[in-house]
Design a protein around this motif. Structure first.
Motif, PDB file in Angstrom:
ATOM      1  N   HIS A 115      -3.980   1.029  -3.954  1.00 31.10           N
ATOM      2  CA  HIS A 115      -2.789   1.889  -3.242  1.00 31.10           C
ATOM      3  C   HIS A 115      -2.108   2.733  -4.434  1.00 31.10           C
ATOM      4  CE1 HIS A 115      -1.127  -1.577  -5.332  1.00 31.10           C
ATOM      5  NE2 HIS A 115      -0.030  -0.902  -5.007  1.00 31.10           N
ATOM      6  N   TRP A 116      -1.228   3.519  -3.520  1.00 35.87           N
ATOM      7  CA  TRP A 116      -0.391   4.288  -4.471  1.00 35.87           C
ATOM      8  C   TRP A 116       0.820   4.470  -3.844  1.00 35.87           C
ATOM      9  CZ3 TRP A 116       1.964   8.993  -2.795  1.00 35.87           C
ATOM     10  CH2 TRP A 116       1.253   9.476  -1.633  1.00 35.87           C
ATOM     11  N   ASN A 154       0.883  -1.133   0.171  1.00 42.63           N
ATOM     12  CA  ASN A 154       0.057   0.216  -0.036  1.00 42.63           C
ATOM     13  C   ASN A 154       0.793   1.272   0.076  1.00 42.63           C
ATOM     14  OD1 ASN A 154      -2.310  -1.555   0.029  1.00 42.63           O
ATOM     15  ND2 ASN A 154      -1.816  -2.082   2.230  1.00 42.63           N
ATOM     16  N   TYR A 155       0.329   2.256   0.507  1.00 44.74           N
ATOM     17  CA  TYR A 155       1.142   3.598   0.196  1.00 44.74           C
ATOM     18  C   TYR A 155       2.616   3.416   0.601  1.00 44.74           C
ATOM     19  CZ  TYR A 155      -3.304   5.953  -0.636  1.00 44.74           C
ATOM     20  OH  TYR A 155      -4.194   6.203  -1.295  1.00 44.74           O
ATOM     21  N   GLU A 156       3.444   3.725  -0.235  1.00 41.37           N
ATOM     22  CA  GLU A 156       4.895   3.992  -0.347  1.00 41.37           C
ATOM     23  C   GLU A 156       5.442   3.308   0.865  1.00 41.37           C
ATOM     24  OE1 GLU A 156       8.746   4.883  -1.223  1.00 41.37           O
ATOM     25  OE2 GLU A 156       6.655   5.197  -2.267  1.00 41.37           O
ATOM     26  N   ARG A 157       5.564   1.975   0.408  1.00 43.86           N
ATOM     27  CA  ARG A 157       6.207   0.974   1.422  1.00 43.86           C
ATOM     28  C   ARG A 157       7.440   0.270   0.644  1.00 43.86           C
ATOM     29  NH1 ARG A 157       3.730  -3.076   1.676  1.00 43.86           N
ATOM     30  NH2 ARG A 157       1.636  -2.739   0.994  1.00 43.86           N
ATOM     31  N   GLN A 188     -10.795  10.425  -7.248  1.00 44.66           N
ATOM     32  CA  GLN A 188      -9.998   9.336  -6.919  1.00 44.66           C
ATOM     33  C   GLN A 188     -10.213   9.158  -5.344  1.00 44.66           C
ATOM     34  OE1 GLN A 188      -5.826   9.254  -8.009  1.00 44.66           O
ATOM     35  NE2 GLN A 188      -6.436   8.710 -10.051  1.00 44.66           N
ATOM     36  N   CYS A 189      -9.093   8.674  -4.578  1.00 46.56           N
ATOM     37  CA  CYS A 189      -9.305   8.348  -3.340  1.00 46.56           C
ATOM     38  C   CYS A 189      -9.698   9.533  -2.383  1.00 46.56           C
ATOM     39  CB  CYS A 189      -7.978   7.451  -2.913  1.00 46.56           C
ATOM     40  SG  CYS A 189      -8.306   6.522  -1.109  1.00 46.56           S
ATOM     41  N   ASP A 190     -10.657   9.173  -1.437  1.00 49.37           N
ATOM     42  CA  ASP A 190     -10.925  10.447  -0.327  1.00 49.37           C
ATOM     43  C   ASP A 190      -9.600  10.550   0.362  1.00 49.37           C
ATOM     44  OD1 ASP A 190     -11.695  10.856   2.436  1.00 49.37           O
ATOM     45  OD2 ASP A 190     -13.455  11.226   1.413  1.00 49.37           O
ATOM     46  N   TYR A 191      -9.642  12.119   0.380  1.00 50.04           N
ATOM     47  CA  TYR A 191      -8.145  12.440   1.089  1.00 50.04           C
ATOM     48  C   TYR A 191      -7.919  12.038   2.369  1.00 50.04           C
ATOM     49  CZ  TYR A 191     -10.591  15.769   3.915  1.00 50.04           C
ATOM     50  OH  TYR A 191     -11.204  16.521   5.018  1.00 50.04           O
ATOM     51  N   ARG A 192      -9.080  11.739   3.146  1.00 52.84           N
ATOM     52  CA  ARG A 192      -8.721  11.071   4.612  1.00 52.84           C
ATOM     53  C   ARG A 192      -8.230   9.694   4.516  1.00 52.84           C
ATOM     54  NH1 ARG A 192     -14.636  13.272   5.788  1.00 52.84           N
ATOM     55  NH2 ARG A 192     -14.815  12.075   3.428  1.00 52.84           N
ATOM     56  N   ILE A 193      -8.896   8.781   3.422  1.00 56.70           N
ATOM     57  CA  ILE A 193      -8.480   7.571   3.639  1.00 56.70           C
ATOM     58  C   ILE A 193      -6.940   7.516   2.996  1.00 56.70           C
ATOM     59  CG2 ILE A 193      -8.860   5.313   2.292  1.00 56.70           C
ATOM     60  CD1 ILE A 193     -10.971   6.362   4.717  1.00 56.70           C
ATOM     61  N   GLN A 194      -6.840   8.468   2.070  1.00 57.71           N
ATOM     62  CA  GLN A 194      -5.379   8.545   1.455  1.00 57.71           C
ATOM     63  C   GLN A 194      -4.065   8.789   2.502  1.00 57.71           C
ATOM     64  OE1 GLN A 194      -4.739  11.337  -1.354  1.00 57.71           O
ATOM     65  NE2 GLN A 194      -5.426   9.906  -3.098  1.00 57.71           N
ATOM     66  N   ALA A 195      -4.658   9.630   3.516  1.00 56.66           N
ATOM     67  CA  ALA A 195      -3.671  10.160   4.668  1.00 56.66           C
ATOM     68  C   ALA A 195      -3.762   9.066   5.773  1.00 56.66           C
ATOM     69  CB  ALA A 195      -4.472  11.375   5.250  1.00 56.66           C
ATOM     70  N   THR A 196      -4.901   8.227   5.719  1.00 57.24           N
ATOM     71  CA  THR A 196      -4.761   7.248   6.741  1.00 57.24           C
ATOM     72  C   THR A 196      -3.796   5.912   6.063  1.00 57.24           C
ATOM     73  OG1 THR A 196      -7.101   7.494   7.328  1.00 57.24           O
ATOM     74  CG2 THR A 196      -6.194   5.302   7.771  1.00 57.24           C
ATOM     75  N   LEU A 197      -3.957   5.729   5.020  1.00 59.68           N
ATOM     76  CA  LEU A 197      -3.316   4.666   4.422  1.00 59.68           C
ATOM     77  C   LEU A 197      -1.776   5.116   4.399  1.00 59.68           C
ATOM     78  CD1 LEU A 197      -5.179   3.411   1.299  1.00 59.68           C
ATOM     79  CD2 LEU A 197      -5.038   2.508   3.459  1.00 59.68           C
ATOM     80  N   LEU A 239      -5.265  -3.880   7.499  1.00 58.63           N
ATOM     81  CA  LEU A 239      -3.880  -3.576   8.393  1.00 58.63           C
ATOM     82  C   LEU A 239      -3.299  -5.192   8.504  1.00 58.63           C
ATOM     83  CD1 LEU A 239      -1.982  -2.065  10.365  1.00 58.63           C
ATOM     84  CD2 LEU A 239      -3.918  -2.670  12.127  1.00 58.63           C
ATOM     85  N   LEU A 240      -4.064  -6.048   8.657  1.00 54.66           N
ATOM     86  CA  LEU A 240      -3.521  -7.566   8.617  1.00 54.66           C
ATOM     87  C   LEU A 240      -2.647  -7.894   7.350  1.00 54.66           C
ATOM     88  CD1 LEU A 240      -3.550 -10.020  10.565  1.00 54.66           C
ATOM     89  CD2 LEU A 240      -5.560 -10.696   9.409  1.00 54.66           C
TER      90      LEU A 240
END
Length: 279
Positions: free
Chosen positions: A34-35, A5-8, A167-176, A219-220
């Motif tokens: 993801h991004w 998911n985001y930048e891993r 695209q993805c909701d900014y709150r979910i982007q920030a959460t990820l 998360l899992l």
């Protein structure tokens, strides 16, 4: 097909990139939305996928090559029981050093059949060098990464499109993005709901709508995927890998890993070593 998911992106000290040799079955074949900042190139060597990039879905059938630009939302859904691929994630910072105007650029292979074929050859060669690990293979891979960037910047560069606001909701982007650095620690959905002044049920529905998974599932799966990379790339003990990735015990990691990958961490590691006899 970088895992969710985001930048891993964990960079090997020798390469400005992360390399994944993927042989996926079961739920692990599905890569949710993801991004990441890194540039992603995928060589699908076996199987078929529905690939959604920036809201557009196409079917990719092996052999095929795919380029996913920096900070572009994407997801992958399998059409076959097994997916095999070589994934290369090239560091944003490395590209930015070579191309100062990179933030205004993107790469597009549409209609560029010859370029796609050359990239396919490059990625296959990188995968082969990494599996066999001949003397100097690090230098060979580094040279090939440079060549891939040369091909893209001379034969496939286009102006970066404006990302649609749908695209993805900014709150979910920030959460990820936050989960990407916090997954090793105890985290709760309520923490993020409170951060954005949302009720827990609303945040839960929003998260599922944007990612296709519940918060707990996401998360899992994130923790399992990071554990999978350590199983493949290190000799750490199972218990140490479990604790390093947010699992309270080796048993919890084993149960989650078996559910996602269909085999135990120990068996997975054994198979990985069998695929790399010269490691």
């Amino acid at each position: 097909m970088s895992g969710p998911n985001y930048e891993r992106v964990r960079l090997n000290a020798r390469f400005p990139a992360m390399l994944l040799l993927q042989n996926l079955t079961g739920q692990a074949r599905t890569i949710p939305l993801h991004w990441h900042r890194s540039l992603e190139l995928d060589l699908l060597t076996a199987g078929s996928l529905d690939v959604t990039v920036a809201g557009q879905t196409t079917t990719l059938t092996a052999p095929a090559v795919l380029v996913i630009n920096t900070a572009t939302l994407h997801a992958m859904t399998p059409n076959t029981a097994r997916i095999q691929a070589i994934t290369l994630l090239i560091s944003y910072d490395f590209i930015k050093q070579a191309l100062p105007d990179y933030d205004d650029l993107a790469f597009d292979l549409q209609g560029r059949v010859a370029t796609a074929a050359r990239l396919q050859t490059c990625l296959a060669q990188i995968g082969e060098w990494y599996r066999r690990r001949p003397n100097g293979y690090q230098l060979l891979i580094g040279e090939q990464i440079d060549h891939i960037l040369y091909l893209l910047t001379t034969q496939a560069v286009v102006p970066r499109p404006i990302q649609p606001t749908t695209q993805c909701d900014y709150r979910i982007q920030a959460t990820l993005t936050s989960l990407d650095t916090a997954y090793q620690f105890p985290v709760s959905m309520r923490r993020y709901a409170d951060r954005y002044h949302l009720t827990l049920p609303y945040f839960s529905r929003l998260f599922h709508r944007e990612t296709g998974q519940s918060f707990r599932e996401y998360l899992l799966n994130l923790r399992v995927e990071m554990a999978q990379k350590q199983l493949s790339q290190t000799s750490m003990k199972i218990i140490d890998i479990a604790l390093a990735n947010g699992f309270g015990s080796a048993q919890r990691l084993i149960a989650a890993f078996e559910k996602l990958y269909g085999l135990s961490p120990t068996r997975y590691r054994r198979q990985e070593r069998e695929l790399r006899p010269n490691r």
